[in-house]
Design an enzyme around this catalytic site. Structure first.
Site, short mmCIF file in Angstrom:
data_model
loop_
_atom_site.label_atom_id
_atom_site.label_comp_id
_atom_site.label_asym_id
_atom_site.label_seq_id
_atom_site.Cartn_x
_atom_site.Cartn_y
_atom_site.Cartn_z
N GLU A 22 0.81 -1.22 0.00
CA GLU A 22 0.00 0.00 0.00
C GLU A 22 0.85 1.27 0.00
OE1 GLU A 22 -0.72 -2.72 1.65
OE2 GLU A 22 -2.81 -3.19 1.22
N ASP A 74 -8.93 0.26 6.37
CA ASP A 74 -8.01 -0.09 7.45
C ASP A 74 -6.59 -0.32 6.95
OD1 ASP A 74 -10.76 -1.13 7.43
OD2 ASP A 74 -10.42 -1.61 9.55
N HIS A 83 -11.35 -4.52 9.56
CA HIS A 83 -12.08 -4.40 8.29
C HIS A 83 -13.30 -3.51 8.48
CE1 HIS A 83 -9.68 -8.01 7.46
NE2 HIS A 83 -9.90 -7.82 6.19
C1 LIG Z 1 -1.53 -4.86 4.24
C2 LIG Z 1 -2.70 -5.65 3.72
N1 LIG Z 1 -3.19 -5.34 2.50
C3 LIG Z 1 -4.25 -6.02 2.00
C4 LIG Z 1 -4.84 -7.03 2.71
C5 LIG Z 1 -6.06 -7.78 2.15
N2 LIG Z 1 -5.72 -9.17 1.91
C6 LIG Z 1 -6.04 -10.15 2.80
S1 LIG Z 1 -5.47 -11.66 2.33
C7 LIG Z 1 -4.84 -11.01 0.88
C8 LIG Z 1 -4.11 -11.90 -0.07
C9 LIG Z 1 -2.94 -12.54 0.62
O1 LIG Z 1 -2.20 -13.28 -0.28
P1 LIG Z 1 -1.00 -14.18 0.22
O2 LIG Z 1 -0.10 -13.40 1.09
O3 LIG Z 1 -0.39 -14.79 -0.98
O4 LIG Z 1 -1.69 -15.28 1.14
P2 LIG Z 1 -2.78 -16.37 0.70
O5 LIG Z 1 -4.12 -15.75 0.88
O6 LIG Z 1 -2.51 -16.72 -0.71
O7 LIG Z 1 -2.58 -17.52 1.63
C10 LIG Z 1 -5.06 -9.64 0.80
C11 LIG Z 1 -4.64 -8.78 -0.31
C12 LIG Z 1 -4.29 -7.30 3.98
N3 LIG Z 1 -4.80 -8.24 4.77
N4 LIG Z 1 -3.23 -6.60 4.45
#
Ligand SMILES: Cc1ncc(C[n+]2csc(CCOP(=O)(O)OP(=O)(O)O)c2C)c(N)n1
Ligand SMILES: Cc1ncc(C[n+]2csc(CCOP(=O)(O)OP(=O)(O)O)c2C)c(N)n1
Ligand SMILES: [Mg+2]
Ligand SMILES: [Mg+2]
Lengths: 323, 321, 323, 321
Positions: free
Chosen positions: D58, D83, D125
């Site tokens: 971000e 958030d 959230h």
């Molecule tokens: C700083 C942040 N930005 C966005 C999100 C929203 N978000 C939650 S899970 C996710 C994807 C995560 O991908 P990855 O790290 O590859 O884990 P996976 O879900 O594939 O296990 C996102 C973008 C977040 N939780 N934290």
């Protein structure tokens, strides 16, 4: 891991039946890796900061089933008392911190837990571990946290579950290196790669990484390649995962692979596994049933304060356990 | 002999390290170098393995402190400037601040923020962030204005079980001196009547307490008795002391060095008008910095923040209602 | 780089005489690297985000001397009009963004400038560059910015001036890899190392990195090893730098090395260099004198607004150059 | 046919992409997937190379948008949830917000923040960050409460030369429907009288406008005519419209969904009491969320934020003075 799968299948159907409070994010396809980490750790000694796909690791680390069902089903008796939910649950006092949603943020927290133990003179023989996704490697928090742990040479194990997607975003839009493990050298830490759909391989590589950290080798990073066998959450059908990928090597189900490995290597017979399954189904049913009949949080009994201190203070306070 | 505000901060940390084995210090350049402002001078020598140089990773610094606090330590983290806490924002407001509510495990960390403007420091070395952090449940936000408060409030803050944002004002570091470090010791959460008066109350905190006292001294020459209330902690806010003062004077001016939208002055006025409307004989007034980044050039800077002159002007307006 | 050194020496003595508004942070010892980058870039085409030790790069990129002296001496005619100062000055409309203090934060900004040019169809042949210190590699901003640029395969050149210290903090408390260049692979970008006290080497390596980026090779990282030959700022005596380090290889003065190289390679004679020096001293004097007699900012003429829009608006606005 | 609030956000982005070549979209999962909330559904197909999936970075997302804006683009950045902007905080408040003041070069970026609480979303959230961003000079902070405002204010916000924090309320996404996207179009910075009244004014914004209207409807049964003012933009704040309303009713209740310390409601009350003290027939009141993180369980969540019941209660108290 079998327990996690059965539990999560149950959560998924409860979700579809509208019985779950909040979202459901599953670790389907990632159980071999998560369980390998959980079983490499010693509850009471080690720290484990699970993330959203770590039901298997939680169970292996010793989290009681009821902690899970209570949280998902909204019982006020769960570890988060309705104040926070599902995947965020934790028991920091038992070495399992409660994650915040912000990806990457748990890495420095585990480092700090280990740092405290060093200052207290009780670090020897201890490790701290956390899992993280491919997507979270793009966060500043991940970078700063690992780098800090590397400088302090802390026994931190970071298992990167590269399931090829962050929500819908493929690796190609997340990083440009050939393999995430190439980052380990840039941090000056140990690095391991493994096929995360292969339980025996995962268990051996991860326990080796944990051993090295435990023996003073500093932070270790394990990159496990695999595929999430569900949507990002149960609200998501994961249709962005092409059939090519689904039918490729990493699309295979680590549970099936594991069962085969167990049987082939004589660790268990098919009959035994079926018996385990039945036992677990029953345990899960019991934990669900118990949580379902427990009270939900009551706003009138909430104390509605975020502070441990009760203001106003009538006089300056003195530290409770300073010596 | 006299002690400065920054001496007090150093002394408090020394005492904490001496008395409480759970305390350690973490921050950029704070070990051998003694910190950008020398607030930790000599402490690394005195307390080996208790004072650590951190990498330039503010977010991880706080995350690590939270982890250490979970395991029973009481870390004090120095931000080199308050302004740099913007990159640690997430760990402060989402990790540290929510932890006790979520899990029942308190996070007794103290984050030292060298705050506020000095001439020639510019937009990124002058910020006053107390009104940002105070918005978040789960944080205690302290803003000492005196040498003795700098000392006692750091000791008390570290003793609290909650995460504490300790806003120390850079302008006061060497400019503010006292005969002794051991002044009047009030509990955290209690405001102080710095100067009693009866015609109007100036409610303020940190460096602005001194500007307000100067303004009060000038108006005293015209026969006005201005009461100056030093909030000391902006969260929790001591509404009782503020209301008692307004009850005496009937007039309220809230002064702060932060940006003019929201913040401490708005909260003070909203709370007073909600609970003490009938005490007011005139519209409560506010005086803050201007609505631009803190300018670099001293001439602009001096016109950006409240000064004794602008406080006098606001008070004269208030007194004329 | 000679110009930068002479200018900075002047700023240093003005600082000691109490004539400077704000702090003074010098690039002494880092001019070879900074100038090599500045001369590899084309003003009007390329972007250059200088940091605090980049006086030489600024000059080489084409920043007029007067921009510098005006800012340091508080003239309202300087590029920042007294609103921001000294090392923060920039002219974003001329391809030179004005840094904020927060380390690492300029990396994604330069990436964004390049991204804009790609969208506008005018990226070809262009590069964007920024310098950064060893300390700033520990920031999340650096990590996220480089990774983003790598994913987008933008022509970004990041020159890491590893002067062995971040303020007083040595490399050993900043990172744990053997050499910072090992990070390049982890980002999937090009990587170069160079002795930053050697002008010819720096010029050749940095121009090669710039060329690769310009030709579509994606982000490039150059790590230059050197030593800051002054305090962190002029308020700091840098006493934490041991005599061992000072008298080691990287303690040599890149300007002296450069002069020798120029003379030895027949690029210039000693006489010519002395003549340049004299010319520059005079130019600097002029720029200082001019800035000193210019008006300082006047709070009564400030408009005291941080917004480009003048509210209240009497009607909904329509975009000015939408098509 | 009806349009929802999120449809309006999608439509606005479609129109912007169609009409203005300087606009592009950047955010996690917004291209092929169409965004976590589907606010960009189909846009990547319609506008190839104008809609991009961002890495989970971000801070860099905003830094990159600032750079693109310097070079003449008008990026719209989607945060997956408001958030998560906490990790982009530095680039928003220090890079984007200060740039015009410092350099004279405007930064026309729009940051979309899916804001506010929904049941079962929990502490990370559900946040409402408008009162945090509004404290910073150099930002415009928009909080649309209607389908038509969601549409027009996004168009207008992108047209502004300043960085815009566009707080879209997740609860309204699919719940709020309108017959047409093209309602009453007011300029940014102007508040709206959503419901006229004469006994008290509720000044609020975003999802709370609808809760306030519900409360007003209930009180109407007892003969009370409650005026509801929708701020629409919290910075700039339309003090004229607020004062005119208070002049009509003599009574003010400020309602917000954010945490109770500081924030929009404090600013509204401080401004009104400073400039319109004589208009008030009763102490101005505030109603905010409780001073804890936003709780996860729907039962706790519903008691954490203001509701029609608690607004009615606050209004009855206000009317009883
Ligand atoms: C700083 C942040 N930005 C966005 C999100 C929203 N978000 C939650 S899970 C996710 C994807 C995560 O991908 P990855 O790290 O590859 O884990 P996976 O879900 O594939 O296990 C996102 C973008 C977040 N939780 N934290
Ligand atoms: C995020 C952030 N934290 C702290 C600082 C304070 N600070 C300014 S310069 C500096 C040291 C920088 O070291 P390095 O990156 O190695 O650059 P050098 O000064 O050696 O050229 C620090 C800590 C800052 N500017 N930004
Ligand atoms: Mg993933
Ligand atoms: Mg350095």
């Amino acid at each position: 891991m079998l327990r996690a799968r059965i539990l999560e299948n149950k959560l998924s159907s409860l979700y579809k039946a509208g019985k779950i409070v909040g979202g459901v994010y599953l670790g389907r396809g990632q159980e071999a890796v998560s369980a390998s980490l959980g079983t490499s750790l010693i509850q009471g000694t080690d720290f484990f900061a699970p993330l959203i796909r770590d039901q298997a690791g939680r169970t292996a680390f010793g989290e009681p089933l009821i902690d899970c069902t209570r949280t998902y089903l909204g019982s006020v008796l769960g570890p988060m008392r309705g104040r926070d939910g599902n995947i965020h649950r934790g028991r920091p006092s038992m070495g399992m911190p409660a994650m915040i949603s912000h990806l990457g943020a748990q890495v420095p927290v585990v480092a700090g837990m280990l740092f405290a133990k060093r200052l207290q003179g009780t670090l020897a023989g201890r490790v701290g571990a956390t899992c993280i996704g491919d997507g979270a490697t793009s966060t500043g928090a991940f970078h700063e946290g690992i780098n800090l742990a590397a400088i302090e040479k802390l026994p931190l194990v970071v298992v990167v579950a590269n399931n090829q997607f962050a929500y819908s975003t493929p690796n190609s839009r997340q990083f440009a290196c050939v393999d995430l493990i190439e980052k380990a050298r840039g941090y000056g830490i140990g690095g391991f790669s493994v096929d995360g759909t292969d339980l025996l391989a995962s268990a051996s590589v991860i326990s080796e990484a944990v051993r090295r950290a435990r023996e003073g080798g500093g932070p270790q990073m394990v990159v496990a390649r695999l595929l999430r066998l569900s949507g990002h959450g149960e609200h998501d059908d994961g249709s962005y995962v092409t059939t090519d990928i689904r039918s490729g090597h990493y699309g295979r189900d680590c549970i099936e692979v594991a069962m085969r490995q167990l049987v082939e290597n004589g660790f268990a017979s098919v009959d035994e596994i079926i018996k385990w399954q039945e036992q677990i189904v029953e345990e899960v049913q019991r934990a669900v049933a118990q949580a379902q009949q427990e009270p939900v949080p009551d706003p009138y009994h909430e104390d509605w304060t975020a502070l441990a201190t009760r203001f106003p203070l009538s006089q300056p306070i003195t530290p409770s356990n300073a010596q | 002999m006299s002690v400065t505000y920054i001496d007090a901060i150093r002394e408090a940390q020394e005492k904490l390290l001496r008395d409480d084995p759970r305390v350690f210090l973490y921050g950029q350049d704070i070990a051998g170098f003694g910190g950008a402002f020398k607030a930790t001078k000599g402490l690394a020598d005195q307390f080996p393995n208790r004072v650590f140089d951190a990498p330039i990773s503010e977010d991880a610094m706080i995350g690590m402190a939270v982890g250490a606090a979970i395991e029973g330590m009481r870390p004090i983290v120095e931000m080199q400037f308050a302004d740099f806490s913007s990159v640690a924002f997430n760990q402060i407001i989402n990790q540290a601040a929510t932890h006790f509510y979520r899990t029942g495990i308190p996070i007794p960390i103290t984050v030292r923020l060298p705050s506020g403007g000095t001439p020639g420091s510019g937009p990124f070395h002058s910020q006053s962030m107390e009104g940002i952090y105070a918005q978040y449940p789960g944080l205690v936000v302290l803003t000492p204005a005196t040498v003795s408060d700098a000392y006692h409030m750091l000791l008390d803050g570290v003793a609290l079980d909650d995460p504490v944002i300790y806003c120390e004002h850079k302008f006061l570091y060497r400019w503010l001196k006292a005969k002794s470090i051991n002044g009047d010791h009030l509990p955290i959460g209690q405001a102080r009547i710095t100067r009693p008066g009866k015609h109007a109350s100036v409610v303020t905190y940190s460096a602005m307490v001194h500007e307000a006292v100067r303004a009060a001294e000038r108006l005293a020459q015209d026969g006005w008795e201005i009461e100056v209330v030093d909030l000391r902690s902006v969260k929790p806010l001591d509404l009782d002391t503020i209301l008692a003062s307004v009850a005496r004077t009937g007039r309220l001016l809230a002064v702060g060095e932060a940006f003019p939208w929201g913040g401490v002055t708005a909260e003070v006025i909203a709370r007073v008008t909600e609970e003490g409307f009938h005490l007011l004989d005139a519209p409560p007034q506010r005086l803050n910095a201007r609505d631009t980044p803190v300018p670099y050039h001293p001439k602009l800077w001096a016109a950006h923040r409240p000064t004794p002159e602008s406080i006098c002007e606001a008070l004269r307006k208030l007194l004329s209602f």
